[in-house]
Write a protein that holds these residues in place. Structure first.
Motif, short mmCIF file in Angstrom:
data_model
loop_
_atom_site.label_atom_id
_atom_site.label_comp_id
_atom_site.label_asym_id
_atom_site.label_seq_id
_atom_site.Cartn_x
_atom_site.Cartn_y
_atom_site.Cartn_z
N LEU A 104 -54.03 -52.45 -30.44
CA LEU A 104 -52.21 -51.51 -30.23
C LEU A 104 -50.91 -51.92 -30.29
O LEU A 104 -50.53 -53.08 -30.82
CB LEU A 104 -52.35 -51.48 -28.56
CG LEU A 104 -51.02 -50.49 -28.07
CD1 LEU A 104 -50.76 -49.30 -28.28
CD2 LEU A 104 -50.71 -50.77 -26.56
N LEU A 105 -50.00 -51.22 -31.55
CA LEU A 105 -49.17 -51.38 -31.31
C LEU A 105 -47.85 -50.38 -31.30
O LEU A 105 -48.50 -48.88 -30.75
CB LEU A 105 -49.17 -51.06 -32.72
CG LEU A 105 -47.54 -51.06 -33.45
CD1 LEU A 105 -46.11 -53.02 -33.44
CD2 LEU A 105 -47.35 -50.63 -35.21
N MET A 106 -47.20 -50.95 -30.48
CA MET A 106 -46.03 -49.84 -29.81
C MET A 106 -44.61 -50.04 -30.08
O MET A 106 -44.29 -51.78 -30.63
CB MET A 106 -45.75 -50.87 -28.52
CG MET A 106 -46.93 -50.82 -27.74
SD MET A 106 -46.71 -51.09 -25.78
CE MET A 106 -46.26 -49.64 -24.91
N ARG A 107 -44.29 -49.22 -30.76
CA ARG A 107 -43.24 -49.28 -31.83
C ARG A 107 -41.53 -49.50 -30.82
O ARG A 107 -41.82 -48.92 -30.41
CB ARG A 107 -43.05 -47.91 -33.37
CG ARG A 107 -44.25 -48.07 -33.93
CD ARG A 107 -43.79 -47.81 -35.46
NE ARG A 107 -44.58 -47.78 -35.93
CZ ARG A 107 -45.79 -46.94 -36.55
NH1 ARG A 107 -46.28 -45.52 -35.41
NH2 ARG A 107 -47.39 -47.41 -36.95
N ARG A 108 -41.11 -50.14 -31.44
CA ARG A 108 -39.39 -49.58 -31.07
C ARG A 108 -39.15 -49.95 -29.90
O ARG A 108 -38.79 -49.37 -29.24
CB ARG A 108 -38.87 -49.76 -31.83
CG ARG A 108 -38.37 -48.99 -33.72
CD ARG A 108 -37.75 -50.24 -34.06
NE ARG A 108 -36.64 -50.86 -33.20
CZ ARG A 108 -34.95 -49.83 -33.52
NH1 ARG A 108 -35.42 -49.49 -35.08
NH2 ARG A 108 -33.97 -49.70 -33.51
N VAL A 109 -39.71 -51.28 -29.27
CA VAL A 109 -39.35 -51.35 -27.76
C VAL A 109 -37.70 -51.39 -27.27
O VAL A 109 -37.94 -50.71 -26.45
CB VAL A 109 -40.09 -52.94 -27.49
CG1 VAL A 109 -40.18 -52.77 -25.80
CG2 VAL A 109 -41.85 -52.80 -27.90
N ASP A 110 -37.42 -51.92 -28.08
CA ASP A 110 -35.72 -52.17 -27.46
C ASP A 110 -35.01 -50.51 -27.66
O ASP A 110 -33.93 -49.95 -27.38
CB ASP A 110 -35.15 -52.69 -28.74
CG ASP A 110 -35.03 -51.46 -30.41
OD1 ASP A 110 -34.55 -51.79 -31.07
OD2 ASP A 110 -36.49 -52.37 -31.13
N GLN A 111 -35.91 -49.46 -28.18
CA GLN A 111 -35.20 -48.55 -28.10
C GLN A 111 -35.82 -47.85 -26.71
O GLN A 111 -35.27 -46.74 -26.25
CB GLN A 111 -35.82 -46.97 -28.99
CG GLN A 111 -35.32 -47.52 -30.69
CD GLN A 111 -35.68 -46.36 -31.57
OE1 GLN A 111 -35.72 -45.94 -31.22
NE2 GLN A 111 -34.75 -46.43 -32.75
N TRP A 112 -37.26 -47.95 -26.00
CA TRP A 112 -37.10 -47.85 -24.67
C TRP A 112 -36.68 -48.63 -23.36
O TRP A 112 -37.78 -48.44 -22.48
CB TRP A 112 -38.35 -46.78 -25.35
CG TRP A 112 -39.55 -47.53 -25.74
CD1 TRP A 112 -39.73 -47.01 -27.23
CD2 TRP A 112 -40.11 -48.03 -25.20
NE1 TRP A 112 -40.69 -47.90 -27.28
CE2 TRP A 112 -41.42 -48.71 -26.12
CE3 TRP A 112 -40.89 -48.41 -24.10
CZ2 TRP A 112 -42.89 -49.41 -25.55
CZ3 TRP A 112 -42.14 -49.52 -23.75
CH2 TRP A 112 -42.98 -49.77 -24.73
N HIS A 113 -37.15 -50.41 -24.04
CA HIS A 113 -37.10 -50.93 -22.36
C HIS A 113 -35.71 -51.63 -22.51
O HIS A 113 -34.95 -52.38 -23.34
CB HIS A 113 -38.46 -51.65 -23.40
CG HIS A 113 -38.39 -52.74 -21.86
ND1 HIS A 113 -38.48 -53.97 -21.87
CD2 HIS A 113 -39.01 -52.62 -20.83
CE1 HIS A 113 -38.58 -55.33 -20.58
NE2 HIS A 113 -39.32 -53.69 -19.82
N SER A 114 -35.02 -50.98 -21.60
CA SER A 114 -33.82 -51.17 -21.10
C SER A 114 -32.91 -52.79 -21.13
O SER A 114 -32.29 -52.86 -22.10
CB SER A 114 -33.02 -51.04 -19.90
OG SER A 114 -33.19 -49.78 -20.06
N PRO A 115 -34.17 -53.83 -20.38
CA PRO A 115 -34.34 -54.94 -20.67
C PRO A 115 -34.21 -55.91 -22.22
O PRO A 115 -33.74 -56.90 -22.51
CB PRO A 115 -35.14 -55.96 -20.17
CG PRO A 115 -35.20 -55.20 -18.44
CD PRO A 115 -35.06 -53.84 -19.95
#
Length: 311
Positions: A104-115
């Motif tokens: 599983l690859l979850m892209r651009r976590v910085d765009q949808w996870h506030s911390p």
């Protein structure tokens, strides 16, 4: 601020000055921060994000031994207001695929996870380079990705399980391509197992590959982006065109030549006043400007409070 003074890096590599001198753009390494790698994103956050069912393509991708899996094997449709919309991450499908060896690859976590967004905004400002986040969840024995080069320096924060890594010698000059490495790889420079709480640094352009080893491996990759020729050229265009006064649509041949002459004169003077550092700084600022904002200037709750009591 340069790498040696990026204090936020100490969360993952210890002394930033020692990291800059011994590793940055030179060689890979594994670090064990006191108390373990500080990650703003955990395996529990992976579960929570998938449980909402709101993650949409392209933020989620799954790969198997032969490459990316068909989207319909891990996405499902959702009905909203009696209308069906496709492309939503399906938690049950994803878990089943991971159980069968998929990654599983979850892209651009910085765009949808506030911390994650808030922490990386600080790190990006310190480094003066964009930092993005990607999460990989890989079962034991599975490859997260084939041998490849990244157009970024990468900090791998191991969240759970362990992963076996092989890193190879970096490019000899600037004429290289990111992506899959075909044929015989260059000389191996690091072979290691990264365990939960540890951090692996892979310099930009160094080919690497990894295989899940102990249990379910989960890691967060922080990719530190650097500008390239295209970024520098776009900045050169913008800086040299600043305050240019040239007719937008010259009406005849003479006016067209006059506009071209004025443009060349303006660009010549503008470029003469530029330094290489001006160009690099502008290109980096432009890349930073594309990052998600670390905060919301006016929240809806604040807006609601402002309107309380108003007709």
């Amino acid at each position: 601020m340069n790498i040696a003074h990026a204090t936020t890096l100490s969360r993952w590599v210890g002394d930033p000055a020692a990291f800059a001198a011994d590793h940055w753009r030179r060689r890979p390494g594994v670090f064990t921060p006191g108390g373990g790698a500080a990650s703003p994103f955990t395996l529990a956050d992976v579960d929570e994000a998938l449980a909402t069912g709101f993650l949409h393509e392209p933020y989620v991708e799954m790969t198997g031994p032969e490459g990316p899996l068909p989207a319909d094997t891990y996405f499902s449709a959702r009905s909203v207001n009696h209308t069906s919309y496709a492309g939503f991450a399906d938690q049950e499908k994803i878990r089943a695929l991971i159980g069968r060896g998929a990654t599983l690859l979850m892209r651009r976590v910085d765009q949808w996870h506030s911390p994650t967004r808030e922490l990386l905004a600080v790190l990006s400002a310190e480094l003066r380079r964009p930092v993005e986040a990607f999460c990989f969840v890989t079962p034991a024995g599975a490859h997260g990705a084939p041998l490849h080069r990244d157009d970024a320096d990468v900090l791998v924060l191991q969240l759970g399980g362990s992963k076996d890594w092989r890193v190879y010698e970096g490019p000899a000059d600037g004429d290289w391509q990111e992506g899959r490495v075909e044929g015989e790889p260059p000389a191996e420079v690091l072979r290691t197992t990264v365990r939960a709480g540890e951090v692996l640094y892979v310099p930009r352009g160094f080919p690497h590959e990894a295989v899940g080893s102990g249990g379910l491996s989960a890691h967060l990759s922080l990719t530190i982006r650097e500008v390239h020729k295209g970024d520098l050229f776009r900045s050169l265009q913008r800086l040299s065109a600043r305050a240019m006064e040239v007719e937008a649509r010259p009406l005849d041949e003479a006016a067209l030549l006059a506009a071209a002459t004025a443009m060349l004169d303006h660009v010549g003077k503008a470029v003469a006043d530029l330094t290489p550092q001006d160009l690099v700084d502008h290109a980096r600022r432009s890349r930073l400007a594309a990052l998600p904002s670390p905060g919301v200037p006016v929240s809806l709750s604040d807006l609601g409070a402002e309107h309380t009591g108003h007709p």
